[in-house]
Scaffold this motif. Structure first.
Motif, PDB file in Angstrom:
ATOM      1  N   ASP A 295     -18.264  -2.718  35.047  1.00  0.00           N
ATOM      2  CA  ASP A 295     -17.482  -2.379  36.234  1.00  0.00           C
ATOM      3  C   ASP A 295     -18.252  -1.377  37.088  1.00  0.00           C
ATOM      4  OD1 ASP A 295     -15.554  -3.909  35.082  1.00  0.00           O
ATOM      5  OD2 ASP A 295     -14.290  -2.252  34.437  1.00  0.00           O
TER       6      ASP A 295
ATOM      7  N   TYR B 157     -16.261  -6.284  39.058  1.00  0.00           N
ATOM      8  CA  TYR B 157     -15.757  -6.201  37.691  1.00  0.00           C
ATOM      9  C   TYR B 157     -16.672  -6.932  36.711  1.00  0.00           C
ATOM     10  CZ  TYR B 157     -11.550  -4.817  40.199  1.00  0.00           C
ATOM     11  OH  TYR B 157     -10.672  -4.188  41.028  1.00  0.00           O
TER      12      TYR B 157
ATOM     13  N   ARG C 267     -14.449  -3.996  30.042  1.00  0.00           N
ATOM     14  CA  ARG C 267     -13.961  -5.377  29.965  1.00  0.00           C
ATOM     15  C   ARG C 267     -13.248  -5.601  28.636  1.00  0.00           C
ATOM     16  NH1 ARG C 267     -14.461 -10.742  31.721  1.00  0.00           N
ATOM     17  NH2 ARG C 267     -14.617 -12.260  30.042  1.00  0.00           N
TER      18      ARG C 267
END
Length: 349
Positions: A153, A184, A205
């Motif tokens: 990210d 992301y 994540r």
């Protein structure tokens, strides 16, 4: 010695410590504490189970918590605080093992769904260095090019790119990203090149996957709903069997034994764990399933429609022949191609 965050070693160590502490606390209290103190501890710990049972009854439900509360309350009313402590000790062990099993299944699935990106291009000064992803810290800048997966990210600080965010949002249309845009982990750069300042180190994540899995458990299949309802339906029969056992034997211990062998908890636990295991097995074949409801729907489907032929390929092309121009050597052309494609993760590269 510290275990890595999110590792199975860390998870196992956490629950092993809980189990050891629970057993040692139980043994220590029986060996070293006087009866008066053990009685006070038993009464104090029983509040949690009795409250859960009463809450269930007030909501008009005969759930498993009612059985637990009944077993504890009956023992304490008889003045048998040792038995009440033993019942609560066994229930506590069961809760720890149940939580351990569930978290291990979730961690197992999340690990299978993680990116498995080993190295990234780190921008250091005016150069790019290929480093392990574990060496990247918040604030570092990484470079991602066309066809590359964004591994962490962060915020775009240089360049422009169109990013496919379908793995996060489900939307297949690529989204333009420029300086100041947030990107992301797990999304793919379809076109362009950008420099990303990392906002979160490895793990962002993973945490989102865990939340997604926990949310997906709410999307229960019909089989899970049936198992849950069946477990609750067994409670009145268990209570009836307890009462009948006491009437026939006039033995409270035998009646309590009927409460303790109830398998409603195991029935409620087994179905969600089976679904999580099936989701993990699907991930081994690169199929992401967001809940038992969808898995059940696929089982009933007779036709599957794919949006493009690329979905059905293995992305493992092979070079059949090399054609050179201008009397150049094959080795020279391969060397030039390798230099040009070095930074691109595309299968052709």
């Amino acid at each position: 010695m510290l275990a890595p965050e999110h590792s199975f070693r860390e998870l196992n160590r956490e629950f092993e410590d809980k189990l050891v502490f629970t057993v040692l606390r139980r043994a220590g209290s029986k060996l070293f504490l006087p009866m008066s103190i053990r009685t006070f501890i038993a009464v104090f710990r029983s509040v949690k189970y009795i409250r859960a049972g009463l809450t269930s009854l007030l909501h008009g439900r005969l759930a498993v918590s009612v059985l637990d509360a009944t077993a504890v309350t009956v023992s304490m009313v008889r003045g048998d605080f040792d038995t009440a402590s033993s019942v609560m000790f066994m229930l506590n062990l069961g809760e720890i093992l149940e939580d351990w099993t569930h978290k291990k299944s979730v961690a197992d699935l999340a690990g299978a769904m993680s990116l498995n990106v080993d190295k990234v291009w780190l921008k250091a000064g005016g150069t790019e260095v290929l480093v392990p992803i574990g060496d990247v810290k918040a604030g570092d800048c990484i470079v991602v090019r066309t066809g590359g997966m964004i591994p962490l990210d962060g915020k775009v600080v240089e360049g422009e790119a169109t990013v496919n965010q379908s793995s996060i949002t489900g939307e297949s249309m690529p989204v333009p990203k420029g300086p100041g845009s947030y990107v992301y982990a797990g999304t793919v750069t379809e076109e362009g090149e950008c420099v990303i300042r990392v906002d979160k180190a490895a793990g962002g994540r993973y945490d989102r996957i865990v939340r997604m899995i926990e949310e997906s458990e709410k999307l229960k299949s019909t089989a899970e709903d049936k198992a849950s309802r069946l477990a609750d339906r067994l409670v009145p029969y268990t209570l009836g069997g307890t009462a009948l056992t006491y009437l026939l034997t006039r033995n409270t211990m035998k009646a309590l034994a009927v409460l303790m062998v109830d398998f409603s908890c195991a029935l409620k636990l087994s179905m969600p764990i089976a679904v999580l295991s099936a989701m993990r097995e699907s991930q081994n074949y690169h199929i992401s399933v967001k809940g038992g409801r969808f898995m059940e729907a696929v089982a009933n489907a007779d036709t599957i429609v794919f949006d493009k032929t690329g979905t059905l390929t293995y992305a493992t092309p092979r070079v059949a022949m090399i054609e050179t121009f201008g009397d150049r050597e094959e080795s020279e052309m391969l060397r030039l191609a390798a230099c040009l494609e070095e930074h691109y993760p595309h299968s052709m590269a």
